[in-house]
Design an enzyme around this catalytic site. Structure first.
Site, PDB file in Angstrom:
ATOM      1  N   ALA A 292       0.780  -1.244   0.000  1.00 14.37           N
ATOM      2  CA  ALA A 292       0.000   0.000   0.000  1.00 14.37           C
ATOM      3  C   ALA A 292       0.806   1.286   0.000  1.00 14.37           C
ATOM      4  O   ALA A 292       0.331   2.321  -0.455  1.00 14.37           O
ATOM      5  CB  ALA A 292      -0.921  -0.004   1.210  1.00 14.37           C
ATOM      6  N   ALA A 293       2.010   1.248   0.559  1.00 22.90           N
ATOM      7  CA  ALA A 293       2.749   2.497   0.783  1.00 22.90           C
ATOM      8  C   ALA A 293       3.361   3.017  -0.526  1.00 22.90           C
ATOM      9  O   ALA A 293       3.724   2.218  -1.387  1.00 22.90           O
ATOM     10  CB  ALA A 293       3.843   2.253   1.807  1.00 22.90           C
ATOM     11  N   GLY A 295       0.811   5.084  -0.448  1.00 18.40           N
ATOM     12  CA  GLY A 295      -0.606   5.225  -0.150  1.00 18.40           C
ATOM     13  C   GLY A 295      -1.473   5.870  -1.205  1.00 18.40           C
ATOM     14  O   GLY A 295      -2.660   6.083  -0.961  1.00 18.40           O
ATOM     15  N   GLY A 296      -0.914   6.173  -2.373  1.00 14.18           N
ATOM     16  CA  GLY A 296      -1.711   6.837  -3.413  1.00 14.18           C
ATOM     17  C   GLY A 296      -3.046   6.137  -3.628  1.00 14.18           C
ATOM     18  O   GLY A 296      -4.109   6.782  -3.586  1.00 14.18           O
ATOM     19  N   LYS A 297      -2.986   4.828  -3.829  1.00 14.26           N
ATOM     20  CA  LYS A 297      -4.228   4.115  -4.161  1.00 14.26           C
ATOM     21  C   LYS A 297      -5.076   3.897  -2.910  1.00 14.26           C
ATOM     22  O   LYS A 297      -6.294   4.047  -2.954  1.00 14.26           O
ATOM     23  CB  LYS A 297      -3.901   2.799  -4.860  1.00 14.26           C
ATOM     24  CG  LYS A 297      -3.214   3.053  -6.204  1.00 14.26           C
ATOM     25  CD  LYS A 297      -2.984   1.825  -7.002  1.00 14.26           C
ATOM     26  CE  LYS A 297      -2.152   2.131  -8.232  1.00 14.26           C
ATOM     27  NZ  LYS A 297      -0.725   2.419  -7.937  1.00 14.26           N
ATOM     28  N   ASP A 343       4.683  -8.608   6.079  1.00  9.80           N
ATOM     29  CA  ASP A 343       4.982  -9.124   4.755  1.00  9.80           C
ATOM     30  C   ASP A 343       3.677  -9.703   4.192  1.00  9.80           C
ATOM     31  O   ASP A 343       3.094 -10.609   4.801  1.00  9.80           O
ATOM     32  CB  ASP A 343       6.062 -10.219   4.891  1.00  9.80           C
ATOM     33  CG  ASP A 343       6.564 -10.698   3.546  1.00  9.80           C
ATOM     34  OD1 ASP A 343       5.757 -10.761   2.603  1.00  9.80           O
ATOM     35  OD2 ASP A 343       7.767 -11.009   3.451  1.00  9.80           O
ATOM     36  N   CYS A 414       3.285  -0.829 -12.343  1.00  6.68           N
ATOM     37  CA  CYS A 414       3.554   0.321 -13.210  1.00  6.68           C
ATOM     38  C   CYS A 414       4.651  -0.087 -14.191  1.00  6.68           C
ATOM     39  O   CYS A 414       5.613   0.634 -14.414  1.00  6.68           O
ATOM     40  CB  CYS A 414       3.910   1.574 -12.406  1.00  6.68           C
ATOM     41  SG  CYS A 414       5.291   1.353 -11.293  1.00  6.68           S
TER      42      CYS A 414
END
Ligand SMILES: C[S@@+](CC[C@H](N)C(=O)[O-])C[C@H]1O[C@@H](n2cnc3c(N)ncnc32)[C@H](O)[C@@H]1O
Length: 476
Positions: A292-293, A295-297, A343, A414
């Site tokens: 997640a980090a 954290g954009g999404k 993890d 990406c």
């Protein structure tokens, strides 16, 4: 080049380049905001040069950042030109003292890519070389940069010939367009030469950034546009996503304005927005974001829950997770977001088979975002794929265990490389018969749907970052 772009700015550029080369700093434009960053930067300059210089003027930060990114992108081509005009042994430039090398790259970049006149470039570079390097460095900088300028003027700059077998052609194209040979070979095999040239051109162009208006703090896109107008920032509305705006110039003004700190908007590429669109979080959902980090999404997902439901943001990196936590507070969604520093390959205790939606935005090569991450092309190797794809498989096997029957798992990267994208999905589906690939219909524009029914954006075709996402459904 701006009138007041002084020797101080050039010294900062050179020291930043040294730090990037030594792995201590990255050339992303977003690393350039904030007063305390500037103080820290001047401290590095002092330590590297061995003496203090006046502080960089904040209005020059943007030019410094852009110039550093440009030099990093063009490094291979610049080195080729400099070593060719240096009529000594080719390796002599490689062995040159690091500061002088960066001064020469900077001078050549200004001459060749920014079209700054020789009289303005050479004198400054010589002063910098004399102050920052050994005695005699200025003389050498003067001779070499004058030679580069003269070749440019006479149109006799060295150019490698694109001839011979595919490998030698890729070598020449990699030099001319400043990319590693292995990338050029991969892309020419897949897209052909013409499209590979377009991709490299995109990667070498100054990127634009998009902003997402944060509905969670009551900011609509129209509100954001009002603010951008006040800041005299150029923008266009995103044709792809209703909360997004493309900033065509003036990002530093946005960064300095406090809009992001106030949680009214966030810098986010539309490709990331489309991944969330595809995940389609609904109020009341339990969503697990496995990688997640920063954290954009996660934050976009949380804002779409409209105050009902939860995002569990998991990441192995504690410091990056802290950034996410801080941003969630600013963005007004901390009630919806819980962070777990674990993890994601291990099961999250008590959460097995419970999530309505799971996002796995996997660690990847980042080859879809080379225009924004100027140094990445030089840090990746062909060998890194083996390690990454193994991790991506393991993460998929961990993430799928969190999905409830009938729930959704979205895998995204990406990257534009099939090994990290569709190949991972094919291999996952072969291992996990209780998931199916749900072909995309209306979630993303039709032209961004691959043959297999996944989201796939190519920068030079779609005008956004390169990305991939597949939507998998747990059979009920
Ligand atoms: C592509 S980034 C995620 C970007 C994020 N989704 C966003 O939109 O801001 C990949 C993240 O995966 C994390 N990561 C790598 N290996 C991991 C693992 N085994 N478990 C959990 N997180 C991991 C990294 O620390 C990194 O933050």
């Amino acid at each position: 080049m701006k009138e007041n772009y002084s020797l101080v700015s050039l010294a900062v550029v050179v020291v930043r380049l040294m730090r990037i080369e030594m792995g201590g700093a990255f050339s992303d434009v977003l690393n350039g905001d904030g007063e305390d960053r500037l103080d820290k930067e001047m401290e590095y300059v002092k330590r590297t040069l061995g003496f203090s210089i006046p502080s960089l003027r904040p209005e020059n930060l943007k030019l410094v950042t852009e110039e550093v990114a440009g030099i990093v992108r063009w490094k291979k081509y610049l080195d080729y030109v400099i070593s060719n005009v240096y009529d000594k042994d080719q390796n002599e430039f490689e062995r040159m003292e690091p500061i002088l090398k960066q001064v020469l790259r900077l001078g050549s970049y200004e001459l060749l890519k920014l079209e700054v006149p020789a009289y303005a470039v050479v004198n400054e570079a010589v002063k910098l070389a004399n102050a920052a390097s050994r005695a005699g460095a200025g003389k050498l900088a003067n001779a070499l940069l004058r030679a580069v300028a003269s070749h440019k003027e006479k149109n006799t700059l060295p150019v490698p010939e694109v001839i011979g077998n595919l490998r030698s052609q890729a070598r020449a194209l990699g030099t001319i367009h400043s990319h590693p040979v292995w990338m050029v070979r991969r892309w020419t095999d897949r897209y052909g030469t013409e499209d590979t040239l377009k991709l490299m051109e995109w990667n070498n162009t100054r990127p634009f950034y998009a902003l997402r208006a944060n509905n969670a703090t009551g900011t609509s896109r129209d509100d954001l546009i009002e603010q951008l107008k006040k800041l005299e920032v150029s923008y266009v509305k995103s044709p792809l996503l209703e909360d997004f705006v493309r900033v065509t110039s003036g990002l530093q003004e946005v960064l300095r304005s406090g809009l992001i700190q106030q949680g009214r908007c966030t810098v986010q590429d539309e490709s990331g927005g489309l991944v969330v669109e595809l995940l389609d979080p609904q109020p009341g959902d339990l969503v697990i974001d496995c990688c997640a980090a920063p954290g954009g999404k996660s934050l976009y997902i949380a804002s779409r829950l409209k105050g009902k439901g939860k995002v569990i943001a998991v990441d192995i990196n504690k410091a990056r997770l802290q950034l996410l936590k801080d941003s969630a507070k600013k963005a007004g969604v901390s009630e919806q977001v819980s962070v777990y520093n674990v993890d994601a390959r291990d099961m999250i205790r008590g959460k097995t088979g419970l999530a309505d939606r799971v996002l796995l935005d996997a660690p990847c090569s980042g080859l879809g975002v080379l225009s924004k991450r100027a140094d990445l092309r030089w840090r990746r190797t062909l060998e890194s794929f083996e390690e990454l794809t193994k991790l991506q498989d393991e993460l998929l096997d961990g993430a799928c265990k969190m999905v409830r029957p009938g729930g959704v798992l979205v895998y995204s990267t990406c990257s534009i490389e099939p090994d990290e994208n569709i190949d991972r999905i094919t291999s996952f589906l072969a291992r996990n018969q209780n998931f199916i690939l749900e072909p995309l219909e209306r979630e993303v524009p039709r032209e961004m749907v691959s043959r297999e029914g996944c989201f796939y954006s190519l920068p030079y075709t779609h005008g956004i970052d390169g990305a991939f996402a597949a939507k998998l459904r747990h059979k009920a």
